[in-house]
Design an enzyme around this catalytic site. Structure first.
Site, mmCIF file in Angstrom:
data_model
loop_
_atom_site.group_PDB
_atom_site.id
_atom_site.type_symbol
_atom_site.label_atom_id
_atom_site.label_comp_id
_atom_site.label_asym_id
_atom_site.label_seq_id
_atom_site.Cartn_x
_atom_site.Cartn_y
_atom_site.Cartn_z
ATOM 1 N N ARG A 172 0.822 -1.217 0.000
ATOM 2 C CA ARG A 172 0.000 0.000 0.000
ATOM 3 C C ARG A 172 0.855 1.266 0.000
ATOM 4 N NH1 ARG A 172 -4.290 -0.746 4.679
ATOM 5 N NH2 ARG A 172 -2.494 -1.735 5.667
ATOM 6 N N ASN A 219 -6.467 -2.745 1.893
ATOM 7 C CA ASN A 219 -6.416 -4.211 1.945
ATOM 8 C C ASN A 219 -7.827 -4.757 1.946
ATOM 9 O OD1 ASN A 219 -3.646 -4.392 2.051
ATOM 10 N ND2 ASN A 219 -3.539 -4.654 4.277
#
EC number: 6.2.-.-
Length: 845
Positions: free
Chosen positions: A99, A117
């Site tokens: 990320r 996520n």
């Protein structure tokens, strides 16, 4: 991932002590942190940018690719060009800095949106110019963070929504998981430097970590991978850690195990007898100092690591090592050694560049290499190799000591915290109970271990890695499959057990579980199977197990089935299918499979182990095998190789004379009983095992008559062959046609070995000629199989091919004869990789 930005004019901003610079990009000034550079960038320099940091000065050639992104940014001023896309990414994309990578990539390309996520991976929404989005998509697929494994990227178009900036969102709701976080990885260089820096707030912090290192699998309790779904959930971040966690320019941006001395786990030392008169625990630096003092005094300390407890002692203290061996009931099985640094590793073992690369990599396995400098003889008695590893946690680094610490040993025995045959201990209370009597003290911490994970073991053969045990650092990375597999669970085998689940085009093998000869290990298999099903989201519709009716793993599968079908797979077929699978051999293809091991249940009820198979996934035909010899008394002949030697002597028509070392080693009373068993076949089963032939030869030449652990005799024989070097001859071994498979009768070989022994040939020479003979047999039988079938690919599997001398020689002979050779590289050749073959055979049947 590093993004390139050209600095046409670079000017150091006053007042920032040389840590920040202005980078002029097409007339727009961007502020960049240059504190990570070794030297200040000069005007006109080119730099690599990662998450707001200039991390490296580069030349113009490397910078050319960066212009693409900058030009796209320049063309992205027109709002009418803006489009929005959604990307769903699957694979190992949680807990590996994915990320933050997406954030840095998107912001560098002037894209807006968010990333989060999910239970299936990572979901990204990005908005900007079409060209910028195309660049983003390319980098997403081809340039992920080092620890990430991108399996699929699914792209869809959305309506633009506008907005500014790019954000990392909270994870989506947990659902049917289909992704795995990274395996646990060793402490990175940046964290090690901070650990040693007295000015850093994490100086001497035993749990220092960042997005590039530290615990992953062992602390995950559920997916998606976030702080709340790890065993770090009980450690709220302090303000300073929270600021780092939320700062895109920080190395700890969204690093879930982030902690510091103010908010993280703490170490403590327990000494004495925990059940009766233990001393009050000591904590922090006192605990660490006391543990180091105990080790220096020759005491045994249980140390809580990433995936379980280890038992540690000074590897240079023969009394300490002997005492640990006695307490653990280790027999002669070698201990692994952790050394302080690579320089020490070079002193204690003969290391190639490939082995040094393995040692120092992010996985930090135990690497098997020839001994150089003698540690205590009790570390690996009679073994030519040493299992060596480097520190992979901050606590290990602190145990060896930093600058200014009192000197201590540079080598520690570090062996699994258990009694022989039991699984590794992970729970603190369980450790006090089960390791009482083994340890003098317990150095532990309050971060729970959710998933047990033992150390991985590997070696190199002809420059390529050969896994021996696949666990920490590797498991449970997925293995790509050559065809679709329905949701399945494979139970593995009884030795070196690892189970596996699969669905679609991927399989996930568990960490090493152990040998199924203890009820606790069977319970551990249940726990590991539950965990891997939860982490992958695979809901097995069927189970797969070994064909052996008495395997505990097979009975476990039958008990677990709950009405689901259980497919039974022949052991050696599974060995070869595992090698085929990791090399991508298709569903309809066949290979010549050479499966050499110690024990496997054959389709005729005999004990197989010297097999050449014409092998596909759906079926395997037995083309050739080592001739049958009686295995009298089962485990008695496995533990006492002289019994196997006498069986081979009887088969070869050689009298049991005392001038043969194996005969002399067998007590007369036992000879009489053994002769009766061989004459009547009472308590005997026929075996074609190549592993048992290695045992027999080791005893015939007088180097190993009894063993304490599996393959000990073969390991000693391999060491002798390696010390001797290549030979220009081989022993005869007859290959006979029968109504069924070809039979390679070992009788002539045994007669030749005995003749050499009686003639006074050195044991090392006999060992070298024997290895050359087995390699030549592999090539000969493969050639005969090619003549019959036209097949030109040979797969080598089974535990005997852990033997580096044999594997290297067989590989060279086969390659020289025009064969394509498939050898294990992702999974062990032994039973630790067999679950993959079980899955593939069941799916093809």
């Amino acid at each position: 991932m590093c993004l390139g930005i050209p600095g046409q004019v670079v000017e150091i901003v006053p007042g920032y002590e040389g840590q920040l610079a202005l980078v002029d990009v097409e007339g727009a000034a961007r502020r960049v942190n240059v504190g990570m550079l070794d030297a200040q960038p000069a005007p006109g320099a080119w730099v690599l940018i990662h998450m707001g940091f200039a991390v490296e000065l580069i030349d113009a050639d490397r910078a050319r690719g960066a212009l693409e992104g900058l030009e796209l940014m320049g063309r992205g001023r027109d709002e009418d060009q803006r489009v929005r896309r959604r990307y769903a990414v699957t694979g190992v994309v949680q807990g590996v800095g994915f990320r933050p990578f997406v954030y840095a990539t998107a912001t560098a390309l002037a894209l807006t949106g968010q990333v989060s996520n999910t239970a299936t991976g990572v979901t990204i929404e990005v908005e900007g110019t079409p060209d910028a989005l195309d660049t983003f998509a390319r980098r997403l697929r081809t340039e992920p963070p080092p620890l990430a494994v991108v399996e699929t990227v699914t792209e869809s178009t959305m309506d633009p929504v506008g907005g500014t900036g790019f954000t990392i969102e909270e994870s989506g709701p947990a659902g049917r998981s289909r992704t795995l976080a990274s395996p646990d990885v060793a402490t990175c260089a940046d964290c090690r430097a901070e650990l040693r820096d007295p000015e850093n707030r994490r100086h001497r912090h035993p749990f220092i970590t960042c997005v590039n290192c530290g615990p992953r699998l062992t602390i995950i309790t559920a997916l998606p991978y976030d702080r709340e779904t790890t065993t770090m959930a009980g450690f709220p971040m302090c303000d300073a850690c929270r600021q780092e966690y939320e700062d895109p320019a920080d190395r700890r941006f969204h690093a879930q195990p982030i902690a510091c001395p103010d908010c993280g786990p703490r170490i403590e030392l327990v000494t004495g007898d925990p059940g009766r008169h233990a001393w009050p625990p000591v904590h922090g630096e006192t605990a660490l100092r006391t543990a180091r003092e105990l080790l220096a005094q020759g005491r045994i300390v249980a140390v809580k690591g990433l995936g379980g407890y280890h038992l540690a002692c000074d590897a240079r203290d023969p009394h300490a090592v002997a005492e640990l061996r006695r307490r653990k009931r280790r027999g002669g099985k070698p201990f692994a050694v952790m050394v302080a640094d690579l320089a020490t590793a070079r002193r204690v073992a003969v290391l190639t560049a490939d082995e040094e690369h393995l040692l120092a990599g992010a996985q930090r396995p135990i690497v098997l290499a020839p001994k150089r400098e003698a540690l205590a003889d009790e570390v690996a008695p009679g073994n030519p190799d040493l299992g060596v590893m480097l520190p992979y946690t901050p606590l290990h680094e602190l145990l060896f000591g930093l600058d200014g610490d009192p000197p201590m040993t540079d080598a520690l025995v570090l062996t699994s915290g258990n009694v022989a045959g039991e699984p590794i201990v992970t729970d603190d209370a369980d450790a006090l109970r089960r390791l009482a009597g083994l340890a003098d003290a317990w150095l532990r911490h309050d971060r729970p271990i959710h998933v047990p994970c033992d150390d991985s073991v590997t070696r190199t053969v002809a420059g390529a890695p050969l896994p021996v045990r696949r666990s920490r650092g590797y498991a449970p990375l997925p293995v790509a499959l050559p065809f679709d597999v329905p949701p399945s669970l494979a139970a593995g085998a009884d030795l070196k057990n690892a189970c596996a689940v699969a669905e679609g085009r991927y399989a996930w093998l568990s960490p090493h579980v152990g040998d199924m000869d203890d009820r606790r290990t069977v319970d551990a298999l249940t726990s590991v199977a539950n965990q891997i099903e939860d982490l992958t989201g695979v809901r097995p519709a069927r189970l797969v197990a070994d064909a052996h009716p008495d395997y505990r793993s097979t009975r476990w599968a039958l008990e677990r089935a709950a009405g689901r079908p259980v497919h039974r797979v022949q052991h050696h077929h599974a060995h070869i299918a595992a090698v085929m699978g990791e090399h991508g051999i298709g569903a309809g293809e066949q290979v010549i499979g050479v499966a050499f091991d110690g024990t496997g249940y054959g389709t005729d009820g005999a004990v197989w182990g010297g097999e050449v198979l014409l092998c596909g996934y759906k079926a395997a035909e037995r083309f050739a095998h080592l001739g049958y010899v009686p295995l009298a008394g089962g485990d008695a002949s496995v533990l006492r190789p002289y019994r196997m030697a006498l069986a081979h002597l009887r088969h070869a028509g050689i009298d049991w004379a005392d001038d043969v070392p194996a005969v002399a080693a067998c007590p007369q009373a036992e000879r009489d009983v053994l002769a009766h068993q061989l004459d009547t076949a009472f308590g005997s089963v026929p075996t074609s095992s190549m592993g048992r032939l290695f045992d027999a030869v080791a005893s015939l030449v007088g180097v190993k008559h009894e063993v304490d652990y599996e393959a000990e005799a073969a390991i000693v024989l391999e060491g002798l062959a390696r010390s001797h070097g290549p030979v220009g001859r081989a022993y005869p071994i007859g290959v006979h046609d029968t109504d069924g498979p070809l039979v390679a009768d070992p009788a002539e070989l045994v007669r030749a070995v005995v003749a050499d022994v009686r003639a006074g040939a050195p044991a090392a020479e006999v060992a070298a000629v024997f290895h050359a003979t087995v390699a030549a047999l592999v090539a000969d039988l493969a050639g005969r199989a090619r003549d019959r079938t036209g097949l030109r690919t040979v797969a080598l599997g089974g535990g005997v091919f852990q033997n580096a001398v044999l594997l290297d020689a067989a590989d060279r002979l086969l390659s020289d004869r025009g064969f394509t050779v498939l050898r294990p590289s992702l999974l062990p050749p032994n039973d630790g990789g067999i679950a993959l073959g079980q899955l593939l055979i069941a799916a093809a049947s």
